[in-house]
Design an enzyme around this catalytic site. Structure first.
Site, PDB file in Angstrom:
ATOM      1  N   LYS A 299     -15.208 -18.898 -28.298  1.00  0.00           N
ATOM      2  CA  LYS A 299     -14.937 -19.620 -27.049  1.00  0.00           C
ATOM      3  C   LYS A 299     -13.600 -20.332 -27.151  1.00  0.00           C
ATOM      4  O   LYS A 299     -13.351 -21.096 -28.076  1.00  0.00           O
ATOM      5  CB  LYS A 299     -16.018 -20.657 -26.733  1.00  0.00           C
ATOM      6  CG  LYS A 299     -15.883 -21.211 -25.294  1.00  0.00           C
ATOM      7  CD  LYS A 299     -16.634 -22.491 -25.074  1.00  0.00           C
ATOM      8  CE  LYS A 299     -15.827 -23.726 -25.388  1.00  0.00           C
ATOM      9  NZ  LYS A 299     -14.672 -23.941 -24.467  1.00  0.00           N
TER      10      LYS A 299
ATOM     11  N   GLU B  99     -13.933 -28.755 -38.427  1.00  0.00           N
ATOM     12  CA  GLU B  99     -12.603 -29.324 -38.695  1.00  0.00           C
ATOM     13  C   GLU B  99     -12.325 -30.281 -37.552  1.00  0.00           C
ATOM     14  O   GLU B  99     -12.099 -29.861 -36.417  1.00  0.00           O
ATOM     15  CB  GLU B  99     -11.562 -28.205 -38.791  1.00  0.00           C
ATOM     16  CG  GLU B  99     -10.271 -28.654 -39.476  1.00  0.00           C
ATOM     17  CD  GLU B  99      -9.245 -29.168 -38.486  1.00  0.00           C
ATOM     18  OE1 GLU B  99      -9.130 -30.424 -38.378  1.00  0.00           O
ATOM     19  OE2 GLU B  99      -8.584 -28.370 -37.835  1.00  0.00           O
TER      20      GLU B  99
ATOM     21  N   CYS C 195      -4.260 -32.828 -35.448  1.00  0.00           N
ATOM     22  CA  CYS C 195      -5.382 -33.562 -36.044  1.00  0.00           C
ATOM     23  C   CYS C 195      -4.985 -34.280 -37.323  1.00  0.00           C
ATOM     24  O   CYS C 195      -5.557 -35.310 -37.669  1.00  0.00           O
ATOM     25  CB  CYS C 195      -6.547 -32.608 -36.310  1.00  0.00           C
ATOM     26  SG  CYS C 195      -6.105 -31.196 -37.347  1.00  0.00           S
TER      27      CYS C 195
ATOM     28  N   GLU D 276      -7.834 -42.171 -33.069  1.00  0.00           N
ATOM     29  CA  GLU D 276      -6.977 -40.995 -32.979  1.00  0.00           C
ATOM     30  C   GLU D 276      -6.386 -40.914 -31.576  1.00  0.00           C
ATOM     31  O   GLU D 276      -7.091 -40.613 -30.613  1.00  0.00           O
ATOM     32  CB  GLU D 276      -7.772 -39.728 -33.303  1.00  0.00           C
ATOM     33  CG  GLU D 276      -6.912 -38.483 -33.379  1.00  0.00           C
ATOM     34  CD  GLU D 276      -7.708 -37.246 -33.751  1.00  0.00           C
ATOM     35  OE1 GLU D 276      -7.161 -36.405 -34.473  1.00  0.00           O
ATOM     36  OE2 GLU D 276      -8.864 -37.122 -33.308  1.00  0.00           O
TER      37      GLU D 276
END
Length: 535
Positions: free
Chosen positions: A226, A302, A336, A433
């Site tokens: 996806k 991850e 990230c 983040e």
């Protein structure tokens, strides 16, 4: 792959010819923007000379509409305008794709081909990707907003390298013969795990495609992947090249759609044997829960990060500033593992802050299809507003806004490169983040202090260390609780280097030999020996 300094140079220079892009039917390459130029928003955006050919779902080797007939728009981050309408997959489409993958695994040729034959197909696919480098790069930049030079000169060649790397592994996967305490022949078989469900993010669509598809195919599995709803176009194009390379039908299926519908259906599907997800930590928790509540399928995650970049007192400040700038601002800060907590020793702190501010002011922001552009727009309005919100948090919490802090222009999702100094560990900009071009610079006194502060986070994805002292480097690399430590470099992503996080930055590793374990089952086979000549 290229080193970070090499990447930085590539991103800051012009490498592509003007013939690949047109503006108003004429070849065009705008002049290099300077400082916080608003030309990106005022000028007519460059039109990529690439056609959007694939907008349907890829199921069982065919491009098909969603069962519901629904589509959704994918947007150009430069303008917010629609690039194309893409099929919106739902649970019924996931069912169709999983059924195709299951049939291809249980009854199709892919797991039954010799490893050498699988290798050859992967190599042919890599060759086709290389042949269509510029078209793929243009789709990636158009849908994502990252500089074309980054896509064309760094990421697509890296995509090719990754598939060639995993092609090399295909015929080197094997088990062991194990000695036992008794007259038995014991061997282990490393078998493909089956149908792999894979969910990739929007910040590096094709690199994450390769990190997941490469090892899964090398091991003989079939896949339902996806794409992120923000960036569906490039994966569909590359998947078509795999079919051209001879990949059997049903082996690679691609679903575009949204997380709560298509993503949730894939994560909870009873016929999916393995799940891999890259994205936010909060979404990773949901994915893990859905996998556990369905058939307890193993999951590789991850996830997010808040990586420290530690500048020691012996650092060459000019070099440290440049590398810290790259560590944070690369890919519009949408990385990230971005070095989003810049810890600088107190002896060089003031000099570093002034030079970091000056470097941010020189950062070239604009239309990512122009030569020399370092920073394009953020991915979409949601991310754009989130970043601006965190900038406001920084100001309100008492951090010093050295430069930036606002949108750039009045069209699209451009944000000024932003630098904060006098940042404290308990501020939101130092804890959360942000995923944007916002550098937070913190001061430290000694190694013991900075280790404690750097580790005081729920994340543990990566870290950077900048020092001339090997003893200092050794102390920090062993003390930092992260999956990757870059010493005097950053964002070095070789195909063979494993990547993954500690704590809430994920579980498992991607890339390198370690990633193969995600897609293999280990079976022990024990057979009695009658009157063996030896044991």
């Amino acid at each position: 792959m290229a080193s970070p300094l090499r990447i930085s140079r590539l991103i800051s220079r012009t490498f592509f010819s003007t013939s690949f892009f047109s503006r108003g039917g004429n070849n065009y390459l705008g002049s290099r923007l300077s400082k916080y130029s608003t030309a990106a928003a005022i000028e007519e955006p460059i039109k990529p000379s690439v056609q959007v050919e694939y907008t349907q779902l890829l199921i069982d080797g065919k491009f098909v509409d969603a069962a519901s007939g629904k589509t959704f728009p994918t947007l150009d981050p430069r303008t917010g305008e629609v690039i194309a309408h893409v099929a919106e997959g739902h649970s019924e489409d996931v069912d169709r794709a999983v059924a195709a993958a299951r049939k291809a695994f249980d009854h199709g040729p892919w797991p039954r081909l010799t490893a050498y034959e699988r290798q050859r197909i992967l190599l042919r696919a890599a060759d086709l990707i290389e042949k269509h480098n510029d078209e793929i790069a243009a789709l990636e930049t158009w849908d994502n907003g990252k500089p074309f030079e980054q896509s064309a000169k760094i990421e697509i060649p890296m995509l090719v390298r990754l598939f060639r790397y995993y092609a090399g592994w295909a015929d080197k996967i094997h088990g062991l013969t194990v000695p036992a305490d008794g007259p038995y022949h014991v061997q282990t078989l490393h078998e493909p795990i089956g149908v792999a469900g894979q969910i990739i993010p929007w910040n590096f669509p094709l690199l994450m495609f390769a990190w997941k598809v490469g090892p899964a195919l090398a091991c003989g599995n079939t896949i339902v992947l996806k794409t992120a709803e923000q960036t569906p176009l490039s994966a569909l194009y590359v998947a078509k090249l795999f079919l051209e390379a001879g990949l059997p039908t049903g082996v690679l299926n691609v679903i575009s759609g949204f997380g709560p519908t298509a993503g949730a259906a894939l994560a909870s599907h009873m016929e999916v044997d393995k799940l891999a997800f890259t994205g936010s930590t909060d979404t990773g928790k949901v994915v893990l829960e859905l996998a556990a509540k369905s058939n307890l399928k193993p999951v590789t995650l991850e996830l997010g990060g808040k990586s420290p970049f530690i500048v020691c007192e012996d650092a060459d400040v000019d070099q440290a500033v440049e590398l810290a700038h790259f560590a944070l601002f690369f890919n519009q800060g949408q990385c990230c593992c971005a070095g989003s907590r810049t810890y600088v020793h107190e002896r060089v702190y003031d000099e570093f802050v002034e030079k970091a501010k000056a470097r941010a002011l020189k950062r070239v922001v604009g239309d990512p299809f122009k030569g020399g552009i370092e920073q394009g727009p953020q991915i979409d309005s949601d991310q754009f507003e989130k970043i601006l919100k965190y900038i406001r948090y920084g100001v309100e919490s008492g951090a010093t806004l050295e430069t930036g802090g606002d949108r750039l222009g009045n069209k699209g999702f451009y944000i000024q490169p932003t630098v904060f100094s006098n940042v404290k560990d308990d501020m939101k900009i130092a804890k959360d983040e942000i995923f944007g071009p916002v550098q937070s610079i913190l001061k430290f006194k000694d190694l013991g202090e900075v280790v404690q502060r750097a580790n005081n986070t729920r994340y543990g994805l990566a870290a950077g260390v900048f020092t001339k002292n090997i003893d200092t480097a050794n102390i920090l690399t062993r003390a930092l609780r992260v999956g990757t430590v870059w010493v005097n470099c950053f964002d070095t992503f070789d195909a063979a280097i494993p990547f993954g996080g500690y704590k809430m930055s994920g579980q498992g590793r991607e890339k390198g030999e370690y990633s193969l374990k995600n897609y293999l089952q280990v079976k022990a086979v024990v057979t009695p020996l009658k009157n063996p000549a030896w044991l």
